[in-house]
Design a protein around this motif. Structure first.
Motif, short mmCIF file in Angstrom:
data_model
loop_
_atom_site.label_atom_id
_atom_site.label_comp_id
_atom_site.label_asym_id
_atom_site.label_seq_id
_atom_site.Cartn_x
_atom_site.Cartn_y
_atom_site.Cartn_z
N ILE A 88 -64.40 25.55 -3.71
CA ILE A 88 -63.19 26.32 -3.40
C ILE A 88 -62.73 26.95 -4.81
O ILE A 88 -61.75 27.94 -4.48
CB ILE A 88 -61.92 25.32 -2.92
CG1 ILE A 88 -61.87 23.96 -3.86
CG2 ILE A 88 -62.27 24.67 -1.62
CD1 ILE A 88 -60.80 23.20 -3.44
N CYS A 115 -53.37 18.40 -0.78
CA CYS A 115 -54.30 18.95 -1.55
C CYS A 115 -53.78 20.25 -2.27
O CYS A 115 -53.19 21.16 -1.72
CB CYS A 115 -55.46 19.27 -0.90
SG CYS A 115 -56.86 20.22 -1.57
N ILE A 116 -54.04 20.27 -3.63
CA ILE A 116 -53.63 21.68 -4.37
C ILE A 116 -54.76 22.32 -4.66
O ILE A 116 -54.84 23.28 -5.43
CB ILE A 116 -52.74 21.39 -5.48
CG1 ILE A 116 -53.86 20.31 -6.45
CG2 ILE A 116 -51.59 20.45 -5.11
CD1 ILE A 116 -53.04 20.06 -7.92
N ARG A 117 -56.00 22.16 -4.02
CA ARG A 117 -57.18 22.86 -4.37
C ARG A 117 -57.78 23.20 -5.77
O ARG A 117 -57.89 24.24 -6.15
CB ARG A 117 -56.89 24.43 -3.66
CG ARG A 117 -55.95 24.72 -2.33
CD ARG A 117 -57.04 24.25 -1.31
NE ARG A 117 -56.47 24.98 0.02
CZ ARG A 117 -55.85 24.00 0.67
NH1 ARG A 117 -55.60 22.82 0.37
NH2 ARG A 117 -55.31 24.70 2.10
N CYS A 118 -57.84 22.23 -6.30
CA CYS A 118 -58.25 22.06 -7.87
C CYS A 118 -59.66 22.13 -7.68
O CYS A 118 -60.41 22.49 -8.59
CB CYS A 118 -57.71 20.86 -8.47
SG CYS A 118 -58.23 19.27 -8.10
N GLY A 119 -60.40 21.34 -6.55
CA GLY A 119 -61.89 21.54 -6.61
C GLY A 119 -62.62 20.33 -7.36
O GLY A 119 -63.70 20.23 -7.60
N ARG A 120 -61.78 19.43 -7.68
CA ARG A 120 -62.29 18.27 -8.94
C ARG A 120 -63.25 17.28 -8.00
O ARG A 120 -64.15 16.85 -8.36
CB ARG A 120 -61.26 17.55 -9.48
CG ARG A 120 -61.76 16.85 -10.74
CD ARG A 120 -60.53 16.14 -11.35
NE ARG A 120 -61.10 15.29 -12.39
CZ ARG A 120 -60.37 14.49 -13.07
NH1 ARG A 120 -59.04 13.91 -12.55
NH2 ARG A 120 -60.93 13.77 -14.24
N CYS A 121 -62.61 17.00 -6.65
CA CYS A 121 -63.37 15.97 -5.71
C CYS A 121 -64.85 16.39 -5.53
O CYS A 121 -65.88 15.68 -5.39
CB CYS A 121 -62.89 15.90 -4.77
SG CYS A 121 -62.26 17.41 -3.68
N MET A 133 -62.79 17.61 -0.07
CA MET A 133 -61.68 18.33 0.80
C MET A 133 -62.01 19.13 1.79
O MET A 133 -61.18 19.30 2.75
CB MET A 133 -60.73 19.12 -0.51
CG MET A 133 -61.27 20.42 -0.87
SD MET A 133 -61.10 21.85 0.52
CE MET A 133 -59.45 22.12 0.43
N MET A 152 -62.10 17.27 5.01
CA MET A 152 -60.95 16.91 5.62
C MET A 152 -60.13 18.00 6.21
O MET A 152 -59.82 18.06 7.43
CB MET A 152 -59.87 16.47 4.66
CG MET A 152 -60.20 15.33 3.82
SD MET A 152 -58.77 14.76 2.89
CE MET A 152 -58.45 15.85 1.53
N CYS A 162 -58.64 12.51 -7.79
CA CYS A 162 -57.84 13.51 -7.18
C CYS A 162 -56.51 13.39 -7.81
O CYS A 162 -55.72 12.51 -7.70
CB CYS A 162 -57.65 13.17 -5.76
SG CYS A 162 -56.59 14.49 -4.82
N PRO A 163 -55.95 14.54 -8.33
CA PRO A 163 -54.47 14.66 -8.92
C PRO A 163 -53.37 14.11 -7.90
O PRO A 163 -52.31 13.81 -8.45
CB PRO A 163 -54.46 15.92 -9.51
CG PRO A 163 -55.29 16.61 -8.51
CD PRO A 163 -56.49 16.09 -8.25
N MET A 164 -53.59 14.17 -6.76
CA MET A 164 -52.52 14.10 -5.84
C MET A 164 -52.68 12.78 -5.10
O MET A 164 -52.14 12.28 -4.33
CB MET A 164 -52.66 15.25 -4.56
CG MET A 164 -52.07 16.64 -5.25
SD MET A 164 -50.43 16.68 -5.60
CE MET A 164 -50.47 16.76 -7.29
N ILE A 168 -54.82 11.32 -3.21
CA ILE A 168 -55.11 11.36 -1.66
C ILE A 168 -56.10 10.50 -1.50
O ILE A 168 -56.99 10.39 -2.37
CB ILE A 168 -55.48 12.90 -1.21
CG1 ILE A 168 -54.52 13.96 -1.40
CG2 ILE A 168 -55.99 12.98 0.31
CD1 ILE A 168 -54.96 15.53 -1.22
N ILE A 225 -58.88 10.12 0.08
CA ILE A 225 -59.74 11.08 1.10
C ILE A 225 -60.77 10.18 1.89
O ILE A 225 -61.02 10.46 3.23
CB ILE A 225 -60.54 11.82 -0.27
CG1 ILE A 225 -59.64 12.92 -0.88
CG2 ILE A 225 -61.56 13.00 0.93
CD1 ILE A 225 -60.19 13.42 -1.95
#
Ligand code: SF4
Length: 380
Positions: free
Chosen positions: A132, A299-305, A328, A331, A356-358, A360, A362
């Motif tokens: 992403i 989700c803030i779309r950081c792409g870390r997961c 992400m 999901m 995940c910074p949020m 979530i 998952i």
């Protein structure tokens, strides 16, 4: 080793240690992430109220706001603004991809160029993105060199720097002559109608400022209560993507303006004379009514997961329906495409939840989507 194995190995080696380093050097970021989560939960608890507030705020600063129920609505709204035979530059927007905007505008006789380097490579290769925030992460630099040679007719040379220079030279003319710039938004401030975009290349700054018309397309879940939260979201997204400090944070609040003649604020000035914000539902409001799926909207779309997921790495990034990928993406395929199958790939390692910074959960969302998949099979 396959191309994917080489490319993802290099990507992971660059990304994972960098994120840990950023978080260690700037410990306040974890606190900011917590606040952003709270702001997002607040908006999701009164989503219609905040959508309405955002639209009114955009109109009050001279912009035009639209609510699109689905991707067909998005194409119709964008199609009316753009028309035909125009030159359009696109800043990376997942919702534009979700809505098929590039191909739709091309089919109407427009010249359309992706301006994020990774997205440009995807456009040249006519392939779906595999990550992403790093859409061309599956391409080695050797493949990129050959692709540019074939599609742009220029031999860029062998280094990363050489490749970037060719893209810079190619896109500069497109920016300067574009009629319309289209972007997404990292965050939208309900109280001011501003959008916040974080980036490093400078393409977003050019796309939002040089063409006379700017269209921003984004999901309703990107709304935050106010500009402070929205700014924080951009910082947190950049940090957990491993790109901190971000080179640029762009705030756009309506069309360009000036107050330099007797302090009367008039519009336009040097930047765009029109600003359009399209807020997209496409399954998000329904997900918000579901206590499990609502989590995914954080989700803030950081792409870390992605980089921490053993399945994503093992199956060449093919996890989720483009542009959504990785944990992400599994999901979000359920939310916007009602495709629950990508969730079946989850092995419940749990790394995604840890990073995940949020915060979530998952694996829990994916377990839920698995059950929805089997329920749909039973009904067939
Ligand atoms: S699910 Fe979490 S880690 Fe993955 S992209 Fe979204 S915010 Fe980042």
């Amino acid at each position: 080793m396959s191309d994917w194995d080489i490319a993802i190995k290099r990507g992971i080696e660059h990304n994972i240690p960098r994120v840990y380093k950023v978080l260690k050097e700037h410990p306040y970021l974890e606190d900011l992430a917590r606040k952003v989560r709270e702001g997002k939960i607040e908006v999701l608890s009164k989503l219609d109220y905040y959508i309405d507030m955002t639209m009114k705020s955009v109109e009050s600063i001279g912009g035009k706001a639209y609510f699109a129920e689905n991707t067909e609505d998005v194409r119709e709204i964008v199609g009316k603004i753009v028309g035909t035979n125009k030159k359009v530059v696109l800043g990376k927007s997942m919702v534009a991809y979700e809505s098929g905007i590039r191909k739709y505008l091309q089919s109407k006789g427009n010249e359309v160029w992706e301006t994020d380097l990774g997205e440009l490579l995807i456009q040249l290769a006519d392939e779906p993105p595999s990550h992403i925030i790093a859409p061309a992460v599956h391409m080695t630099k050797e493949r990129i060199r050959d692709l540019i040679k074939e599609k742009l007719g220029v031999d860029p040379g062998d280094t990363h720097e050489d490749i970037v220079k060719v893209a810079r030279d190619f896109l500069r003319q497109k920016f300067l002559t574009a009629d319309i710039g289209i972007t997404g938004a990292n965050a939208v401030a309900a109280d001011s109608g501003s959008i916040v975009l974080v980036e490093n290349e400078g393409n977003i700054r050019m796309t939002t400022v040089v063409p006379p018309i700017h269209i921003a397309i984004t999901g309703v879940e990107k709304i935050l209560p106010n500009l402070e939260y929205a700014m924080n979201e951009a910082l947190v997204q950049a940090a957990y993507a491993g790109l901190y400090p971000p080179t640029y944070v762009n705030i756009t609040s309506g069309p360009s303006s000036t107050g330099d003649v007797e302090q009367k604020r008039v519009s336009p000035a040097h930047g765009p004379k029109e600003f359009h914000l399209i807020l997209v539902d496409n399954g998000r409001k329904k997900a918000n009514e579901d206590p499990v799926l609502r989590e995914a909207l954080l989700c803030i779309r950081c792409g870390r997961c992605h980089f921490h997921c053993p399945v994503y790495r093992a199956i060449d990034g093919k996890m989720g329906d483009p542009p959504y990928s990785g944990p992400m993406g599994a999901m979000w395929s359920g939310i916007v495409y009602q495709d629950y199958k990508p969730a079946l790939l989850c092995s419940h390692a749990g790394n995604c939840r840890e990073v995940c910074p949020m915060k979530i959960n998952i694996p829990k969302v994916l377990e839920y989507l698995k059950s929805k998949y089997f329920e749909s099979i039973r009904k067939q």
